[in-house]
Design an enzyme around this catalytic site. Structure first.
Site, PDB file in Angstrom:
ATOM      1  N   GLU A  70       0.900  -8.283   8.089  1.00  0.00           N
ATOM      2  CA  GLU A  70       1.136  -6.831   8.229  1.00  0.00           C
ATOM      3  C   GLU A  70       2.180  -6.339   7.236  1.00  0.00           C
ATOM      4  O   GLU A  70       2.477  -5.145   7.192  1.00  0.00           O
ATOM      5  CB  GLU A  70       1.573  -6.500   9.655  1.00  0.00           C
ATOM      6  CG  GLU A  70       0.518  -6.797  10.706  1.00  0.00           C
ATOM      7  CD  GLU A  70      -0.825  -6.153  10.408  1.00  0.00           C
ATOM      8  OE1 GLU A  70      -0.857  -4.921  10.230  1.00  0.00           O
ATOM      9  OE2 GLU A  70      -1.832  -6.883  10.348  1.00  0.00           O
ATOM     10  N   PRO A  85       0.819  -1.224   0.000  1.00  0.00           N
ATOM     11  CA  PRO A  85       0.000   0.000   0.000  1.00  0.00           C
ATOM     12  C   PRO A  85       0.850   1.270   0.000  1.00  0.00           C
ATOM     13  O   PRO A  85       0.335   2.342  -0.334  1.00  0.00           O
ATOM     14  CB  PRO A  85      -0.835  -0.102   1.283  1.00  0.00           C
ATOM     15  CG  PRO A  85      -0.460  -1.359   1.955  1.00  0.00           C
ATOM     16  CD  PRO A  85       0.585  -2.064   1.170  1.00  0.00           C
ATOM     17  N   ASP A  99      -8.608   3.631 -24.583  1.00  0.00           N
ATOM     18  CA  ASP A  99      -8.840   3.444 -23.157  1.00  0.00           C
ATOM     19  C   ASP A  99      -8.763   4.787 -22.438  1.00  0.00           C
ATOM     20  O   ASP A  99      -7.948   5.643 -22.775  1.00  0.00           O
ATOM     21  CB  ASP A  99      -7.797   2.493 -22.541  1.00  0.00           C
ATOM     22  CG  ASP A  99      -8.237   1.034 -22.632  1.00  0.00           C
ATOM     23  OD1 ASP A  99      -9.416   0.788 -22.947  1.00  0.00           O
ATOM     24  OD2 ASP A  99      -7.393   0.156 -22.391  1.00  0.00           O
ATOM     25  N   ARG A 126      -2.405  -5.758 -21.195  1.00  0.00           N
ATOM     26  CA  ARG A 126      -3.157  -5.021 -22.217  1.00  0.00           C
ATOM     27  C   ARG A 126      -2.255  -4.239 -23.168  1.00  0.00           C
ATOM     28  O   ARG A 126      -2.671  -3.898 -24.272  1.00  0.00           O
ATOM     29  CB  ARG A 126      -4.170  -4.069 -21.560  1.00  0.00           C
ATOM     30  CG  ARG A 126      -5.243  -4.801 -20.758  1.00  0.00           C
ATOM     31  CD  ARG A 126      -6.184  -3.824 -20.083  1.00  0.00           C
ATOM     32  NE  ARG A 126      -6.880  -2.983 -21.042  1.00  0.00           N
ATOM     33  CZ  ARG A 126      -7.946  -3.332 -21.725  1.00  0.00           C
ATOM     34  NH1 ARG A 126      -8.451  -4.538 -21.569  1.00  0.00           N
ATOM     35  NH2 ARG A 126      -8.496  -2.502 -22.573  1.00  0.00           N
TER      36      ARG A 126
HETATM   37  C1  JCE Z   1      -0.952  -5.939   1.891  1.00  0.00           C
HETATM   38  C2  JCE Z   1      -1.698  -4.865   4.928  1.00  0.00           C
HETATM   39  C3  JCE Z   1      -0.523  -2.874   5.149  1.00  0.00           C
HETATM   40  C4  JCE Z   1      -1.898  -3.581   6.914  1.00  0.00           C
HETATM   41  C5  JCE Z   1       0.687  -7.434   2.284  1.00  0.00           C
HETATM   42  C6  JCE Z   1      -1.688  -4.987   1.216  1.00  0.00           C
HETATM   43  C7  JCE Z   1      -1.685  -2.848  -1.798  1.00  0.00           C
HETATM   44  N1  JCE Z   1      -2.828  -0.903  -2.864  1.00  0.00           N
HETATM   45  C8  JCE Z   1      -2.714  -1.903  -1.970  1.00  0.00           C
HETATM   46  N2  JCE Z   1      -3.607  -2.120  -1.082  1.00  0.00           N
HETATM   47  N3  JCE Z   1      -3.216  -3.124  -0.331  1.00  0.00           N
HETATM   48  C9  JCE Z   1      -2.052  -3.597  -0.733  1.00  0.00           C
HETATM   49  C10 JCE Z   1      -1.329  -4.668  -0.090  1.00  0.00           C
HETATM   50  C11 JCE Z   1      -0.272  -5.303  -0.704  1.00  0.00           C
HETATM   51  C12 JCE Z   1       0.485  -6.276  -0.019  1.00  0.00           C
HETATM   52  C13 JCE Z   1       0.139  -6.581   1.312  1.00  0.00           C
HETATM   53  N4  JCE Z   1      -1.062  -6.413   3.166  1.00  0.00           N
HETATM   54  C14 JCE Z   1      -2.079  -6.063   4.110  1.00  0.00           C
HETATM   55  N5  JCE Z   1      -0.860  -3.964   4.422  1.00  0.00           N
HETATM   56  C15 JCE Z   1      -1.021  -2.667   6.395  1.00  0.00           C
HETATM   57  C16 JCE Z   1      -2.235  -4.704   6.175  1.00  0.00           C
HETATM   58  C17 JCE Z   1      -0.085  -7.293   3.413  1.00  0.00           C
END
Ligand code: JCE
Length: 238
Positions: free
Chosen positions: A116, A89, A169, A154
């Protein structure tokens, strides 16, 4: 284009890859996507992939050893990839521009985080970049990995049947799509806009352009700013 996806939930990734445009591209040999079970790269009897975070705190973290081993194995089998992406994220936001850049690479590895997150040594010493699919959190990297494979695929010639479809697109043209209708021309008293039935191609083009502009102004005015505003003579008229 080749992808290797590393995950603790291989079935979650394999299922969607068999459907639709991506499924057909794999069947045609335009894409080669291999999905690897992270647990296959553990060495203990219980195939443990996670551990508690140093310093305390909630939840678990993916251990570094299986991820390092998975990437070593992929490198040995397939050679050095053009990029090793960690889904996260807090990565760089996946946009049209980022997808186009990555799609020019011949071979990508995608590491799916869970819990996490992932031991920071993987991010610093294995991954070449971290990518986020948007400003919301999902529960792991599997859905982001599928989004990345689909969005990049794509751009690969032949994957999308009609090249005009990719060029048109939304994020290539800088405008949201115009409304689409199909038969019947009237359904439960709901009529299709008359102009679309007129056969008057110039009028249809003008109507679509106006609709696309109005939608973009309403829902994504930032797109108009980014493209330097609406070109002269291309507004909705007065
Ligand atoms: C992921 C998690 C952070 C608490 C590995 C979330 C990418 N754009 C995105 N949204 N979420 C993700 C993503 C990618 C990989 C992981 N988590 C959950 N992440 C804080 C929980 C674990």
């Amino acid at each position: 284009m080749k992808f290797d996806v590393v995950t603790i939930f291989p079935k979650m990734v394999e299922g969607p890859l068999q459907e639709g445009i991506v499924g057909r591209a794999i069947a045609k040999g335009l894409l080669d996507v291999r999905v690897h079970d992270l647990r296959d790269f553990t060495t203990d009897r219980h195939r443990v992939v996670d551990d508690v975070p140093f310093g305390g705190g909630p939840g678990m973290v993916l251990k570094p050893e299986p991820l390092f081993a998975a990437v070593d194995s992929i490198r040995a089998a397939r050679g050095a990839p053009g990029a090793i992406i960690l889904t996260s994220p807090d990565g760089e936001r996946l946009t049209h521009t980022v997808a186009a850049r990555l799609s020019a690479l011949d071979h990508l590895v995608i590491l799916c985080g869970r819990y996490e997150g992932v031991d920071e040594r993987v991010r610093e010493h294995v991954a070449t970049e971290a990518i986020s699919i948007g400003d919301y959190v999902v529960s792991g990297g599997e859905l982001p990995a599928l989004v990345i494979v689909d969005a990049l695929a794509r751009f690969v010639p032949g994957v999308v049947g009609d090249a005009a479809s990719v060029a048109g697109d939304t994020f290539a043209s800088g405008l949201l799509d115009y409304p689409q209708y199909t038969r019947p021309a009237e359904f439960r008293g709901l009529a299709v806009p008359r102009v679309l039935l007129s056969g008057h191609h110039a009028e249809i083009e003008k109507w679509r352009r106006e609709q696309a502009l109005a939608r973009t102004r309403r829902h994504r005015p930032d797109l108009l700013e980014r493209h330097g505003g609406v070109p002269a003579g291309e507004g909705e008229g007065s």
